[in-house]
Every structure is written in structure tokens, then in C-alpha cells.
Design a protein around this motif. Sequence first.
Motif, PDB file in Angstrom:
ATOM      1  N   LEU A  46       0.837  -1.190   0.000  1.00  0.00           N
ATOM      2  CA  LEU A  46       0.000   0.000   0.000  1.00  0.00           C
ATOM      3  C   LEU A  46       0.876   1.246   0.000  1.00  0.00           C
ATOM      4  O   LEU A  46       2.081   1.177   0.225  1.00  0.00           O
ATOM      5  N   HIS A  49       1.066   7.742   3.815  1.00  0.00           N
ATOM      6  CA  HIS A  49       0.569   9.123   3.703  1.00  0.00           C
ATOM      7  C   HIS A  49       1.637  10.112   3.251  1.00  0.00           C
ATOM      8  O   HIS A  49       1.350  11.298   3.087  1.00  0.00           O
ATOM      9  N   PHE A  70     -11.562   4.786   8.236  1.00  0.00           N
ATOM     10  CA  PHE A  70     -11.555   5.834   7.214  1.00  0.00           C
ATOM     11  C   PHE A  70     -11.519   7.197   7.892  1.00  0.00           C
ATOM     12  O   PHE A  70     -11.961   7.356   9.029  1.00  0.00           O
ATOM     13  N   SER A 104      -6.787   2.603   5.383  1.00  0.00           N
ATOM     14  CA  SER A 104      -8.081   3.116   4.939  1.00  0.00           C
ATOM     15  C   SER A 104      -8.867   2.064   4.172  1.00  0.00           C
ATOM     16  O   SER A 104      -8.321   1.376   3.304  1.00  0.00           O
ATOM     17  N   TYR A 106     -11.497   3.172   2.604  1.00  0.00           N
ATOM     18  CA  TYR A 106     -12.222   4.058   1.701  1.00  0.00           C
ATOM     19  C   TYR A 106     -11.220   4.805   0.819  1.00  0.00           C
ATOM     20  O   TYR A 106     -11.076   6.020   0.931  1.00  0.00           O
ATOM     21  N   PRO A 107     -10.510   4.078  -0.053  1.00  0.00           N
ATOM     22  CA  PRO A 107      -9.440   4.707  -0.830  1.00  0.00           C
ATOM     23  C   PRO A 107      -9.912   5.757  -1.824  1.00  0.00           C
ATOM     24  O   PRO A 107      -9.129   6.614  -2.232  1.00  0.00           O
ATOM     25  N   ASP A 110      -9.834   8.609   0.753  1.00  0.00           N
ATOM     26  CA  ASP A 110      -8.632   8.688   1.582  1.00  0.00           C
ATOM     27  C   ASP A 110      -7.374   8.528   0.740  1.00  0.00           C
ATOM     28  O   ASP A 110      -6.727   7.477   0.721  1.00  0.00           O
ATOM     29  N   THR A 111      -7.020   9.593   0.055  1.00  0.00           N
ATOM     30  CA  THR A 111      -5.782   9.636  -0.720  1.00  0.00           C
ATOM     31  C   THR A 111      -4.611   9.824   0.252  1.00  0.00           C
ATOM     32  O   THR A 111      -4.816  10.131   1.435  1.00  0.00           O
ATOM     33  N   LEU A 115      -4.871  11.422   4.055  1.00  0.00           N
ATOM     34  CA  LEU A 115      -4.345  10.753   5.246  1.00  0.00           C
ATOM     35  C   LEU A 115      -3.237  11.576   5.894  1.00  0.00           C
ATOM     36  O   LEU A 115      -3.081  11.565   7.120  1.00  0.00           O
ATOM     37  N   THR A 130      -3.020   3.618   2.212  1.00  0.00           N
ATOM     38  CA  THR A 130      -4.138   3.557   1.282  1.00  0.00           C
ATOM     39  C   THR A 130      -3.655   2.893  -0.006  1.00  0.00           C
ATOM     40  O   THR A 130      -2.518   2.452  -0.092  1.00  0.00           O
ATOM     41  N   ILE A 136      -6.868  -2.546  -1.550  1.00  0.00           N
ATOM     42  CA  ILE A 136      -7.533  -2.556  -0.240  1.00  0.00           C
ATOM     43  C   ILE A 136      -8.334  -3.841  -0.069  1.00  0.00           C
ATOM     44  O   ILE A 136      -8.325  -4.462   1.000  1.00  0.00           O
TER      45      ILE A 136
END
Length: 198
Positions: A46, A49, A70, A104, A106-107, A110-111, A115, A130, A136
Motif C-alpha cells: 500500500l 501518507h 476511514f 483506509s 475508503y481509498p 482517503d488519498t 491521510l 491507502t 484494499i
Amino acid sequence: MTFLQKSLWTLVGIAALFFLWLLLWVDYRFDTARETGNAIQAEFELTDHTGMVRTQDDFAGRWMLVFFGFANCPDVCPTTLAEVAVVVDTLGDDADKVQPLFVSIYPERDTPVALANYVPMFDADIIGLTGTPDQIERTARNFPIFYEKIEEAAAPDGYTMAHTSHLLLFGPDADFVTTWAYGTPAEAILADLRELLP
């Protein structure tokens, strides 16, 4: 009681039963893994941030405290991350043995930038992760956790995200060790960690 009130109470009841089922499902999955000896491993690729691609190998030799959620979560996520921050802060010199991760579910929203604005608020060196929806989904299957987009009229955009609310602990070899249910106080998590850390 009007039809609308009855309908709302019915929906509340369904949501409560769903949440209870979710908690039991997570406990069952991890208990089954323990009993059968089928190790659950933290496996992921993944983006963090800061925009860097991360895998479980980046944290080899460290304990991973992993939570899925999220950034727009109204209660469960910030409460759990605040507890994680207390745990890490209280660990003192042992804090560098533990890496908290917030993944996350909720990609789409949530970029890495989103984040980067969220996880530092908890001031515990939490790394936000993310990826693409496919990444995910694969990560959720590996851990295993549950998440789903649910319509909710009261939510800002008319929907929210249901997700596993357990905090997960993986050892220095990325093997699953234990889990704590939502609402477990920081003191209890800390006591467990102090027994486990060398």
C-alpha cells in the motif's frame, strides 16, 4: 408510533444486529486461525501518507498495531486512534518496537494527501496506508477484516462505511498475535503489550 418512527426503529435494530454479527465474525475468524494453526499474516502493498509504497517487510522486527477505518469516520476510528496514541506514548523506550498502522477502507476519498492531513493529528507516529480499491480488497482478505459501504440518510453524503472495529496486533515476523475489541481501554492494551514485548 407512526410508520416512519417504526421504520426508523427497525433500521436501528437491524444496524445493531449487523454490528454484533460483525464483532462475532471477526472473533470467530481469529479464534479459528489460532485453533487450527493456520497463521494469519500481515501481508500488504500500500501507499503511505507520504506517498511511499510500503509492505509488511518495511516493519520486519517490529510489532504492528493495525487498525482499519476511514478518515471521515465520526467516532470509532478517532477514538481507537486516540487510544493507540496513548498506548504508544505510555510505552516510553519500548515505543520504537511498535509501529501503529491505519489502513483506509475508503481509498476513493482517503488519498495519501487526505491521510497526511488526518493521521498526524494523533501524534503517535501512526502511518496511514491507502491504495487502489483492488489493493484494499486484497489487504482486507489477507488480514482478514470486513468493510462495506452502507446507505445512511443521516450521514453527510447519505452513506457511511461499516468496518471491522478491532485493533489487531502482529508480531515482529508479521504473524497475527491478538486483537482487541472496540472500546478496550488503553491501559488494557498496554498491559497486554508489556507482557509480549521483549
